[in-house]
Design a protein around this motif. Structure first.
Motif, mmCIF file in Angstrom:
data_model
loop_
_atom_site.group_PDB
_atom_site.id
_atom_site.type_symbol
_atom_site.label_atom_id
_atom_site.label_comp_id
_atom_site.label_asym_id
_atom_site.label_seq_id
_atom_site.Cartn_x
_atom_site.Cartn_y
_atom_site.Cartn_z
ATOM 1 N N ASP A 162 0.833 -1.202 0.000
ATOM 2 C CA ASP A 162 0.000 0.000 0.000
ATOM 3 C C ASP A 162 0.872 1.258 0.000
ATOM 4 O OD1 ASP A 162 -1.961 1.851 0.198
ATOM 5 O OD2 ASP A 162 -3.000 0.904 1.875
ATOM 6 N N ARG A 219 -0.258 4.687 1.601
ATOM 7 C CA ARG A 219 -0.200 4.890 3.043
ATOM 8 C C ARG A 219 1.218 4.813 3.567
ATOM 9 N NH1 ARG A 219 -3.262 0.327 4.884
ATOM 10 N NH2 ARG A 219 -2.790 0.982 6.990
ATOM 11 N N SER A 220 2.120 4.253 2.774
ATOM 12 C CA SER A 220 3.502 4.127 3.239
ATOM 13 C C SER A 220 4.308 5.396 2.970
ATOM 14 C CB SER A 220 4.131 2.915 2.559
ATOM 15 O OG SER A 220 5.513 2.959 2.641
ATOM 16 N N LEU A 221 3.927 6.134 1.909
ATOM 17 C CA LEU A 221 4.585 7.418 1.642
ATOM 18 C C LEU A 221 3.872 8.502 2.443
ATOM 19 C CD1 LEU A 221 4.961 7.136 -2.241
ATOM 20 C CD2 LEU A 221 6.758 6.850 -0.541
ATOM 21 N N LEU A 222 4.624 9.512 2.864
ATOM 22 C CA LEU A 222 4.020 10.579 3.663
ATOM 23 C C LEU A 222 3.498 11.684 2.748
ATOM 24 C CD1 LEU A 222 6.773 10.699 6.401
ATOM 25 C CD2 LEU A 222 4.573 9.530 6.478
ATOM 26 N N PRO A 223 2.185 11.954 2.806
ATOM 27 C CA PRO A 223 1.602 12.906 1.846
ATOM 28 C C PRO A 223 2.068 14.344 2.045
ATOM 29 C CG PRO A 223 -0.045 12.182 3.437
ATOM 30 C CD PRO A 223 1.171 11.346 3.675
ATOM 31 N N TRP A 224 2.593 14.664 3.247
ATOM 32 C CA TRP A 224 2.989 16.064 3.484
ATOM 33 C C TRP A 224 4.448 16.321 3.121
ATOM 34 C CZ3 TRP A 224 0.255 13.149 7.037
ATOM 35 C CH2 TRP A 224 1.033 12.362 7.880
ATOM 36 N N LEU A 225 5.145 15.299 2.649
ATOM 37 C CA LEU A 225 6.525 15.514 2.199
ATOM 38 C C LEU A 225 6.588 15.346 0.688
ATOM 39 C CD1 LEU A 225 8.691 13.539 4.811
ATOM 40 C CD2 LEU A 225 8.078 15.950 4.804
ATOM 41 N N TRP A 253 0.827 12.285 -3.798
ATOM 42 C CA TRP A 253 -0.549 12.176 -4.281
ATOM 43 C C TRP A 253 -0.739 12.823 -5.643
ATOM 44 C CZ3 TRP A 253 -1.650 17.323 -4.252
ATOM 45 C CH2 TRP A 253 -1.018 18.101 -3.262
#
Lengths: 254, 280
Positions: free
Chosen positions: A78, A81-87, A129
């Motif tokens: 997934d 969910r494993s990557l951070l959306p705010w970075l 995203w």
């Protein structure tokens, strides 16, 4: 480099793994395939040190795994969910390098290098995203590459992308593994396990144990069309298929 | 033909924006107009018309010299202390609330011990504690700030704890796999993913802080502030000044909320975009 001895893991209501024995040599790419619910992911999480097995021992380069080992990376299925959306993509890749005591510019350079290796240098300043699913999974592969682990675990890494992207990502893994990285790839896709692996481990349905350990006799240079029409490939996938299917109860959907 | 349509677009967009603003304010304008007409017909000394209130506000607070940004000494002597106490109280609530909330959210044990206590403290209406605060703290600013903190901290604290508890499992697993330091886990994963909840709490806290700011200035020991000004005006039956205070508080609340929404929009831009993509 990796030894698994008599590994067993029990959940409250069922046995996920029982008496799993496995040895992986340095630089090998081992596919682990089995019907769903055979404990593939549990096995991978035990190796990653994320869960403590109920029984048995796992040693990595001679040291028993009790916590998450230092030189190990995981690519999860997934990616969103494993990557951070705010970075940004680059910061996501560079984040794990902070602990390695390198300067900021070195970390960023390493991150850019890894993104280049997966063909995403242009997306460095975008956010996860803003990318397609396949591209996001490339980012998490880049993150693992930049970390330069001795052992890379992949948990159904291509399970949620379309067929074309899946083939591209399989080839990407074959391309980037040449630096002697040892890779364990968990999948439920029989074709994929044969196409990517040097060895295919077939797990039984619950309780999971090693049902077969097959060497893949295909040339190391592979491509999606010609490799898949080789008689060895066709024969091998039939054999793995029979093993996997044989373990499933009649009528089960794989 | 198509060129004409394309050419009309910006104009239509401009008109759309204008009607949007118009729609938003027209109800307020009509309400104020009705208020003006109604109070002029009624001629009650308790209900001065809005035009009188506005001119009172202007003369009371905004007719000062240009060197003081047109603020009168009445304004600098009452509005600024009020806003200052509110800012200090709210800032302390944010720092303590977010800090404690993260601790509470990330530690099962702390949560089990302290959550019942905090749930209990939260539901006590802060004004009822005023007598306690009067005994506990020095009268004046100290006691006033304490009352603001005691009411404004709970929404932030409990929301932060809730958000910190529900950080995505896979994000935390990723942090463990890559052995992120606890500082990185806190500032790169836990805090950013708690941000939407913190802002939700902050919106509640802001209005509570405004209420307690005024309320605490009505208590004994107050020597300045908007609330003090209003209770003073009431004792002198100076209704226009009282109304000026009411209107000022309304405007203040609106402005502060707008500022907060702007800050939230900036801080959560990534979150919202990510969610929008996820749902498609």
């Amino acid at each position: 480099m990796l030894q698994i001895e008599k590994l067993g893991h029990y959940y409250a209501d069922h046995t996920a793994l029982e008496d799993v024995n496995l040895e992986v040599a340095e630089g090998e790419l081992v596919s682990i395939v089995g019907p769903s619910g055979c404990g593939k992911s549990t096995l991978l999480r035990c190796i990653a040190g994320l869960i403590r097995p109920s029984q048995g021992r796992i040693t990595l380069n001679g040291r028993e795994i009790t916590d998450v080992p230092d030189n190990l990376a995981v690519v999860f299925q997934d990616y969103s969910r494993s990557l951070l959306p705010w970075l940004t993509v680059r910061d996501n890749v560079a984040l794990p390098l902070r602990r390695r005591g390198r300067s900021k510019s070195e970390r960023q350079a390493a991150a850019l290098g890894a993104l280049q290796a997966v063909g995403l240098a242009d997306a460095a300043h975008k956010y996860p995203w803003q990318l397609s699913g396949g591209m996001q999974q490339r980012v998490s592969i880049a993150r693992a590459l930049a970390y330069q682990p001795a052992l890379l675990l992949m948990d159904e890494p291509f399970g949620s992308v379309d067929a074309q992207t899946r083939e591209d990502l399989e080839d990407l893994v074959l391309r980037v593994r040449k630096d002697g990285m040892t890779i364990l790839l968990v999948t439920h896709d029989i074709d994929e396990s044969v196409y990517v692996g040097d060895r295919v481990i077939v797990l039984d349905r619950a309780p999971g144990r090693v049902a077969a350990d097959l060497a893949v006799g295909l040339p190391s240079a592979r491509d999606q069309i010609s490799t898949r029409e080789l008689p060895e490939f066709v024969h091998m996938r039939a054999e793995v298929g029979r093993l996997v299917r044989g373990q499933a109860p009649p009528g089960a959907v794989l | 033909m198509s060129a004409a349509v394309a050419g009309r677009r910006p104009g239509r967009y401009g008109v759309g924006l204008l009607t949007g603003i118009l729609h938003r304010w027209i109800v307020l304008a009509v309400a104020v107009a009705c208020w003006e007409v109604g109070t002029r017909i009624a001629r009650s000394p308790s209900f001065p018309p809005p035009s009188t209130i506005v001119s009172k506000m202007y003369h009371l607070w905004f007719a000062g010299p240009a060197s003081h940004l047109f603020l009168t000494s009445e304004a600098t002597g009452n509005l600024l202390p009020s806003l200052g106490r509110m800012a200090v109280g709210l800032a302390a609530s944010i720092v303590a609330g977010v800090g404690l909330g993260l601790l509470l959210g990330r530690s099962e044990r702390m949560f089990a011990y302290l959550d019942p206590l905090f749930q209990f403290a939260r539901v006590i209406p802060p004004p009822t504690l005023a007598p306690v605060f009067i005994v506990l703290f020095k009268l004046g600013s100290q006691m006033q700030i304490a009352s603001i903190i005691f009411s404004a901290i709970w929404p932030i604290l409990l929301n932060t704890a809730d958000g910190a508890r529900s950080v995505d499992q896979l994000q935390m697993a990723t942090a463990r796999v890559f052995r992120l330091s606890s500082t990185d886990r806190l500032f790169k994963i836990i805090l950013p993913s708690t941000m939407p909840k913190i802002f939700a709490g902050l919106r509640l806290s802001l209005s509570l802080a405004l209420i307690l700011m005024v309320f605490s200035e009505l208590l004994p020991g107050a020597t300045d502030g908007i609330g003090f000004l209003m209770s003073d005006a009431q004792s002198r039956s100076d209704l226009p000044t009282l109304w000026a205070g009411i209107v000022l508080l309304g405007i203040l609340g609106y402005l502060l909320n707008t500022l907060l929404l702007m800050a939230e929009r900036r801080a959560l831009a990534g979150h919202r975009a990510a969610r929008r993509v996820d749902t498609t």
